[in-house]
Design a protein around this motif. Structure first.
Motif, PDB file in Angstrom:
ATOM      1  N   ALA A 126      -3.759  -9.983  -1.179  1.00 33.49           N
ATOM      2  CA  ALA A 126      -4.423  -9.178  -2.290  1.00 33.49           C
ATOM      3  C   ALA A 126      -5.307  -8.069  -1.652  1.00 33.49           C
ATOM      4  CB  ALA A 126      -4.941  -9.913  -3.554  1.00 33.49           C
ATOM      5  N   VAL A 127      -6.247  -8.516  -0.816  1.00 35.00           N
ATOM      6  CA  VAL A 127      -7.235  -7.434   0.017  1.00 35.00           C
ATOM      7  C   VAL A 127      -6.359  -6.300   0.873  1.00 35.00           C
ATOM      8  CG1 VAL A 127      -8.974  -7.183   1.505  1.00 35.00           C
ATOM      9  CG2 VAL A 127      -9.099  -9.243   0.020  1.00 35.00           C
ATOM     10  N   LYS A 128      -5.318  -7.128   1.475  1.00 34.57           N
ATOM     11  CA  LYS A 128      -4.356  -6.240   2.259  1.00 34.57           C
ATOM     12  C   LYS A 128      -3.861  -5.354   1.406  1.00 34.57           C
ATOM     13  CE  LYS A 128      -2.025  -5.096   6.227  1.00 34.57           C
ATOM     14  NZ  LYS A 128      -2.539  -4.440   7.188  1.00 34.57           N
ATOM     15  N   ASN A 129      -3.180  -5.752   0.489  1.00 35.61           N
ATOM     16  CA  ASN A 129      -2.579  -4.949  -0.522  1.00 35.61           C
ATOM     17  C   ASN A 129      -3.335  -3.805  -1.117  1.00 35.61           C
ATOM     18  OD1 ASN A 129      -0.660  -3.819  -2.124  1.00 35.61           O
ATOM     19  ND2 ASN A 129      -0.806  -5.222  -3.696  1.00 35.61           N
ATOM     20  N   SER A 130      -4.513  -3.957  -1.173  1.00 35.17           N
ATOM     21  CA  SER A 130      -5.298  -3.082  -1.740  1.00 35.17           C
ATOM     22  C   SER A 130      -5.737  -1.839  -0.847  1.00 35.17           C
ATOM     23  CB  SER A 130      -6.798  -3.421  -2.279  1.00 35.17           C
ATOM     24  OG  SER A 130      -7.453  -4.366  -1.345  1.00 35.17           O
ATOM     25  N   ILE A 131      -5.985  -2.582   0.459  1.00 39.17           N
ATOM     26  CA  ILE A 131      -6.093  -1.289   1.668  1.00 39.17           C
ATOM     27  C   ILE A 131      -4.833  -0.593   1.683  1.00 39.17           C
ATOM     28  CG2 ILE A 131      -6.729  -1.378   3.992  1.00 39.17           C
ATOM     29  CD1 ILE A 131      -8.245  -4.088   3.655  1.00 39.17           C
ATOM     30  N   VAL A 132      -3.720  -1.371   2.027  1.00 32.65           N
ATOM     31  CA  VAL A 132      -2.605  -0.366   2.194  1.00 32.65           C
ATOM     32  C   VAL A 132      -2.394   0.453   0.828  1.00 32.65           C
ATOM     33  CG1 VAL A 132      -0.105  -0.599   2.308  1.00 32.65           C
ATOM     34  CG2 VAL A 132      -1.647  -2.254   3.573  1.00 32.65           C
ATOM     35  N   ARG A 133      -2.622   0.229  -0.209  1.00 31.50           N
ATOM     36  CA  ARG A 133      -2.368   1.092  -1.576  1.00 31.50           C
ATOM     37  C   ARG A 133      -3.294   2.289  -1.172  1.00 31.50           C
ATOM     38  NH1 ARG A 133       0.571  -0.495  -5.779  1.00 31.50           N
ATOM     39  NH2 ARG A 133      -1.020   1.008  -7.202  1.00 31.50           N
ATOM     40  N   LEU A 136      -2.320   4.685   1.395  1.00 31.92           N
ATOM     41  CA  LEU A 136      -1.210   5.255   1.119  1.00 31.92           C
ATOM     42  C   LEU A 136      -1.326   6.399   0.211  1.00 31.92           C
ATOM     43  CD1 LEU A 136       1.538   2.469   0.560  1.00 31.92           C
ATOM     44  CD2 LEU A 136       1.329   4.203   2.404  1.00 31.92           C
ATOM     45  N   GLU A 137      -2.336   6.119  -0.672  1.00 30.91           N
ATOM     46  CA  GLU A 137      -2.783   7.094  -1.768  1.00 30.91           C
ATOM     47  C   GLU A 137      -3.584   8.171  -0.889  1.00 30.91           C
ATOM     48  OE1 GLU A 137      -5.287   5.415  -4.520  1.00 30.91           O
ATOM     49  OE2 GLU A 137      -3.745   4.497  -5.796  1.00 30.91           O
ATOM     50  N   GLU A 138      -4.438   7.786   0.174  1.00 27.10           N
ATOM     51  CA  GLU A 138      -4.818   8.808   0.858  1.00 27.10           C
ATOM     52  C   GLU A 138      -3.986   9.611   1.878  1.00 27.10           C
ATOM     53  OE1 GLU A 138      -7.763   6.886   3.588  1.00 27.10           O
ATOM     54  OE2 GLU A 138      -9.127   6.350   1.873  1.00 27.10           O
ATOM     55  N   TYR A 139      -3.014   9.098   2.282  1.00 22.68           N
ATOM     56  CA  TYR A 139      -2.024   9.779   3.038  1.00 22.68           C
ATOM     57  C   TYR A 139      -0.981  10.570   1.841  1.00 22.68           C
ATOM     58  CZ  TYR A 139       2.413  10.267   6.030  1.00 22.68           C
ATOM     59  OH  TYR A 139       3.135  10.830   6.664  1.00 22.68           O
ATOM     60  N   GLN A 140      -0.832  10.104   0.953  1.00 19.67           N
ATOM     61  CA  GLN A 140      -0.095  10.887  -0.113  1.00 19.67           C
ATOM     62  C   GLN A 140      -0.818  12.247  -0.721  1.00 19.67           C
ATOM     63  OE1 GLN A 140       3.351  10.402  -1.105  1.00 19.67           O
ATOM     64  NE2 GLN A 140       2.816  12.361  -2.337  1.00 19.67           N
ATOM     65  N   THR A 345       1.908   0.934  13.615  1.00 26.72           N
ATOM     66  CA  THR A 345       1.734   0.487  12.210  1.00 26.72           C
ATOM     67  C   THR A 345       1.373   1.421  11.149  1.00 26.72           C
ATOM     68  OG1 THR A 345      -0.603   0.570  12.556  1.00 26.72           O
ATOM     69  CG2 THR A 345       0.510  -1.490  13.348  1.00 26.72           C
ATOM     70  N   TYR A 346       1.898   0.777   9.981  1.00 29.32           N
ATOM     71  CA  TYR A 346       1.985   1.879   8.902  1.00 29.32           C
ATOM     72  C   TYR A 346       0.718   2.110   8.235  1.00 29.32           C
ATOM     73  CZ  TYR A 346       2.298  -2.528   6.099  1.00 29.32           C
ATOM     74  OH  TYR A 346       1.966  -3.742   5.497  1.00 29.32           O
ATOM     75  N   ALA A 347      -0.222   1.197   8.545  1.00 29.71           N
ATOM     76  CA  ALA A 347      -1.411   1.031   7.907  1.00 29.71           C
ATOM     77  C   ALA A 347      -2.673   0.827   8.873  1.00 29.71           C
ATOM     78  CB  ALA A 347      -1.572   0.188   6.784  1.00 29.71           C
ATOM     79  N   LYS A 348      -3.699   1.529   8.732  1.00 28.12           N
ATOM     80  CA  LYS A 348      -4.663   1.078   9.569  1.00 28.12           C
ATOM     81  C   LYS A 348      -5.567  -0.178   9.646  1.00 28.12           C
ATOM     82  CE  LYS A 348      -5.503   6.263  10.180  1.00 28.12           C
ATOM     83  NZ  LYS A 348      -6.562   7.281   9.904  1.00 28.12           N
ATOM     84  N   GLY A 349      -5.768  -0.428   8.122  1.00 24.83           N
ATOM     85  CA  GLY A 349      -6.469  -1.611   8.200  1.00 24.83           C
ATOM     86  C   GLY A 349      -5.641  -2.997   8.179  1.00 24.83           C
ATOM     87  N   SER A 350      -6.518  -3.919   8.517  1.00 23.41           N
ATOM     88  CA  SER A 350      -5.845  -5.019   8.935  1.00 23.41           C
ATOM     89  C   SER A 350      -6.606  -6.476   8.403  1.00 23.41           C
ATOM     90  CB  SER A 350      -5.335  -5.369  10.351  1.00 23.41           C
ATOM     91  OG  SER A 350      -6.563  -5.275  11.097  1.00 23.41           O
ATOM     92  N   VAL A 351      -6.153  -7.581   8.010  1.00 21.89           N
ATOM     93  CA  VAL A 351      -6.791  -8.819   7.634  1.00 21.89           C
ATOM     94  C   VAL A 351      -6.341  -9.772   8.398  1.00 21.89           C
ATOM     95  CG1 VAL A 351      -7.315 -10.115   5.629  1.00 21.89           C
ATOM     96  CG2 VAL A 351      -6.949  -7.696   5.229  1.00 21.89           C
ATOM     97  N   VAL A 352      -7.419 -10.547   8.865  1.00 21.04           N
ATOM     98  CA  VAL A 352      -6.980 -11.758   9.620  1.00 21.04           C
ATOM     99  C   VAL A 352      -7.210 -12.864   8.729  1.00 21.04           C
ATOM    100  CG1 VAL A 352      -7.702 -13.106  11.726  1.00 21.04           C
ATOM    101  CG2 VAL A 352      -8.340 -10.513  11.836  1.00 21.04           C
ATOM    102  N   LEU A 353      -5.829 -13.783   8.664  1.00 17.99           N
ATOM    103  CA  LEU A 353      -5.891 -14.800   7.819  1.00 17.99           C
ATOM    104  C   LEU A 353      -6.160 -15.912   8.622  1.00 17.99           C
ATOM    105  CD1 LEU A 353      -2.246 -14.102   6.411  1.00 17.99           C
ATOM    106  CD2 LEU A 353      -4.466 -13.438   5.452  1.00 17.99           C
ATOM    107  N   GLN A 354      -6.742 -16.978   8.110  1.00 14.67           N
ATOM    108  CA  GLN A 354      -7.433 -17.935   8.902  1.00 14.67           C
ATOM    109  C   GLN A 354      -6.546 -19.316   8.179  1.00 14.67           C
ATOM    110  OE1 GLN A 354     -11.553 -18.076   8.528  1.00 14.67           O
ATOM    111  NE2 GLN A 354     -11.953 -16.316   9.908  1.00 14.67           N
TER     112      GLN A 354
END
Length: 354
Positions: A126-133, A136-140, A345-354
């Protein structure tokens, strides 16, 4: 004795008459008695036959009833036995499915699917999705701003070209122009553009540069001259200016095109050459003399003309002396945009899953 003879003689006459009379009566009633006898015999025989047939039918019914009852009870026992076996199998299968279901659920919850790990994964997703969205909004928004900027630049260039083209409509000290009418409270925007713009010159009409502004009207060069498109040639031909631009367009090959098509075959040839140089001897291995099977040499190592290497004389021949160039021909096609983004990569943000 004489009396007896007399009596016998007298009775003989009466006896003959009586016999004759009885025979006559019998002859007269013979046909009627015969019919009556036939009727009696037929009735008796019919009654006896019907009774016998009734007896046979009763015996047959008894035998059939007994046999059918026996077979019905036998089949019923077999069917009941099969039904009981099916019911038991279904019950055992249902119980086995229930046991397996509970065991698999317990094993999956304990070892395969960890609830808390899954929960952490979904939260991170969910965090990754919010970052990507957000990105994407900024890119748009950036694309929209660039599009608006290009539209504004195009409109500005068109307005500047119109101002340079209609520079003769500028107001003078003696005469007001159409954009500076005395009936207006303020001059039109075009009036200020006409003051700043530089008039077009009608020299070097055929001179074309890369900074030519393409509008709905004729383009303008750096020297300020109007450049008109070449007259359209009759037929399916493009203008010379467009053909010249396409011919001088730089080649931008993709990763797939820039890679040699025969690189795999070349590497294989190099590897075979290295393996050949590392061999201890070239004499083929001969099996022991006690073997039953006869040794069959390879096709590319032995022939009736002597020991010949593969691919030089009697097989597929390749004469490299006749080649125009040592380098293999490479196919050049239009680049594929998706290969240029390989590794990005299509997005700059990344989330490390543990």
């Amino acid at each position: 004795m004489a009396t007896f003879i007399q009596l016998v003689s007298n009775q003989q006459r009466e006896l003959v008459e009586t016999t004759y009379k009885m025979q006559k009566d019998a002859e007269s009633k013979r046909k009627q008695e015969t019919v009556a006898a036939i009727i009696i015999q037929s009735w008796y025989r019919g009654m006896r036959t019907r009774y016998y047939l009734r007896y046979l039918s009763h015996c047959a019914c008894t035998i059939q009833r007994t046999w059918r009852g026996y077979m019905g009870r036998t089949f019923c026992r077999i069917r009941v036995k099969n039904l009981v076996m099916i019911m038991r199998n279904n019950f055992y299968n249902a119980m086995a499915v229930c046991i397996q279901k509970h065991w698999r659920g317990f094993y999956a919850r304990k070892h395969t699917h960890n609830y808390y790990a899954r929960k952490r994964y979904l939260e991170a997703l969910a965090v990754k999705n919010s970052i990507v969205r957000q990105e994407l909004e900024e890119y748009q928004n950036q694309l929209n701003m660039e599009r608006q900027k290009r539209i504004q630049q195009k409109t500005e260039a068109k307005m500047e070209f119109e101002a340079r083209k209609h520079h003769y409509l500028l107001s003078t000290h003696q005469k007001a122009g159409i954009y500076n009418s005395p009936f207006r409270e303020y001059p039109h925007e075009m009036e200020f553009r006409l003051k700043v713009a530089r008039p077009l010159s009608h020299q070097n009409k055929d001179f074309i540069t890369e900074n030519t502004i393409s509008t709905n009207r004729a383009p303008v060069t750096e020297q300020g001259s109007i450049v008109k498109d070449e007259e359209q040639i009759q037929g399916p031909f493009l203008p010379q200016r467009r053909v010249h631009m396409q011919r001088l367009k730089p080649l931008n090959p993709s990763l797939r095109v820039s890679t040699n098509y025969y690189s795999l075959e070349q590497e294989r040839e190099k590897m075979k050459g290295k393996e050949w140089t590392k061999r201890l001897h070239e004499v083929p291995f001969l099996p022991f003399s006690k073997t039953k099977e006869v040794y069959k040499p390879l096709l590319h190592t032995a022939s009736k003309y002597g020991h010949l290497p593969y691919g030089t004389k009697y097989f597929t021949e390749e004469n490299k002396a006749l080649h125009i160039a040592d380098k293999q021909m490479q196919t050049v096609v239009s680049p594929i945009p998706i290969f240029d983004k390989f590794g990005q990569t299509y997005a700059k943000g990344s989330v490390v899953l543990q």
